[in-house]
Scaffold this active site. Structure first.
Site, short mmCIF file in Angstrom:
data_model
loop_
_atom_site.label_atom_id
_atom_site.label_comp_id
_atom_site.label_asym_id
_atom_site.label_seq_id
_atom_site.Cartn_x
_atom_site.Cartn_y
_atom_site.Cartn_z
N SER A 177 5.96 57.82 67.79
CA SER A 177 6.05 57.73 69.01
C SER A 177 4.88 59.08 69.56
O SER A 177 4.60 59.79 69.00
CB SER A 177 7.58 58.13 69.74
OG SER A 177 7.28 58.52 71.17
N TYR A 233 14.90 64.13 70.15
CA TYR A 233 14.40 62.72 69.15
C TYR A 233 12.84 62.55 69.34
O TYR A 233 11.66 61.87 68.03
CB TYR A 233 14.33 62.01 70.76
CG TYR A 233 13.06 60.45 70.70
CD1 TYR A 233 13.84 59.30 70.22
CD2 TYR A 233 11.80 60.38 71.79
CE1 TYR A 233 13.08 58.05 69.55
CE2 TYR A 233 11.50 58.68 71.28
CZ TYR A 233 12.14 57.90 71.25
OH TYR A 233 11.08 56.40 70.36
#
Length: 298
Positions: A189, A202
């Site tokens: 990401s 995350y």
């Protein structure tokens, strides 16, 4: 003036604010999103790049995994679909798209937080298809928090189990089945390179995935197995509706990207196909950003 044949990337997909909608209980379903993400169901056209290959895609019921699974099938690939129990409706839709292409689809409902689940999906895929050529590790957990004090350690453990530890386990289980020419593709990401405070756990897992990808590429190089990653930015997926964004932030999701909108899963499908195919025969240890303009520095 001659009419342009070009498409403006700022308006090619949904470019307005997203409507206010209820946060979905876990697991979130793509079928209940407004608007529904575009995973290439009506647009992706294959050319046989993955003919007769066998793939396992985690998180393939919706979002980016769904787009990759549909694209793989249209390129001639059999696809096993891992999904969290409760997401059967979305997973069965993907199964239908795969079988419409005359390819085999295999459903694997399991929670990657469970002990042994990440190796079980590999063994089941090999049993069903007789082998494994493509391992796409895409499943993820993302829960936004207001402050560090609001972050339960159990959430941190669960996020690392799903996002990172399951990758180690799946790769360990798969390595004996991966022949030269096989490909492992992870989903990291832009949070790996430009983390947001509301996504502390995350973002940390995604940084770990980026590092792991480059490291695994070195480990598998002399085995003829390529390892690469796709690094999405803000992409419209069910992950955002399952507490993935703080309250009130969803309407503006993705509006701050350089392109000025959120991405759609369909915009990533071609990259997964490229990395899985022989077109990327000289590509390993790389991270490809499809993120609307976020800079990538590992």
């Amino acid at each position: 003036m001659k009419k342009s044949v070009l498409n403006d990337p700022r308006v090619m997909y949904h470019s307005d604010k997203f409507p206010v909608q209820k946060t979905q209980a876990e697991p979130a379903l793509q079928s209940q999103m407004q608007p529904r993400p575009d995973c290439g169901e009506a647009s992706y056209v294959g050319t046989g790049k993955l003919l007769n290959r066998k793939a396992l895609v985690t998180g393939a019921d919706s979002g980016i995994g769904r787009a990759a699974a549909i694209a793989f099938a249209r390129e001639g690939c059999d696809v096993a679909i891992q999904f969290v129990p409760g997401e059967e409706a979305d997973a069965k839709e993907v199964k239908g798209y795969i079988e419409d292409e005359g390819r085999q689809a295999f459903l694997l409902p399991c929670d990657l937080r469970d002990e042994g689940a990440a190796s079980w999906i590999v063994h089941e895929t090999v049993d069903a298809f007789g082998g494994l050529d493509l391992l796409v590790l895409n499943s993820a957990m993302q829960v936004a928090i207001e402050t560090l004090a609001d972050l339960p350690i159990q959430q941190v453990e669960d996020t690392f189990k799903v996002n990172v530890i399951s990758m180690f386990e799946s790769v360990q289980a798969a390595q004996k089945h991966l022949l030269p020419g096989s490909s492992i593709i992870t989903t990291t990401s832009s949070q790996s390179f430009d983390p947001s405070p509301q996504l502390l756990d995350y973002a940390a897992t995604k940084s770990a995935i980026s590092n792991l990808t480059v490291n695994l590429a070195q480990y598998f190089a002399d085995k003829g197995v390529r390892v690469n990653a796709v690094s999405p930015g803000p992409v419209w997926t069910p992950l955002q509706l399952n507490k993935g964004q703080l309250p009130g932030q969803l309407p503006n999701f993705g509006q701050g990207s350089l392109i000025g909108r959120a991405g759609q899963p369909a915009e990533l499908a071609h990259m997964y196909v490229y990395l899985a195919s022989d077109d990327a025969s000289f590509v390993t240890g790389q991270i490809y950003g499809i993120n609307g303009g976020t800079n990538i520095n590992l």
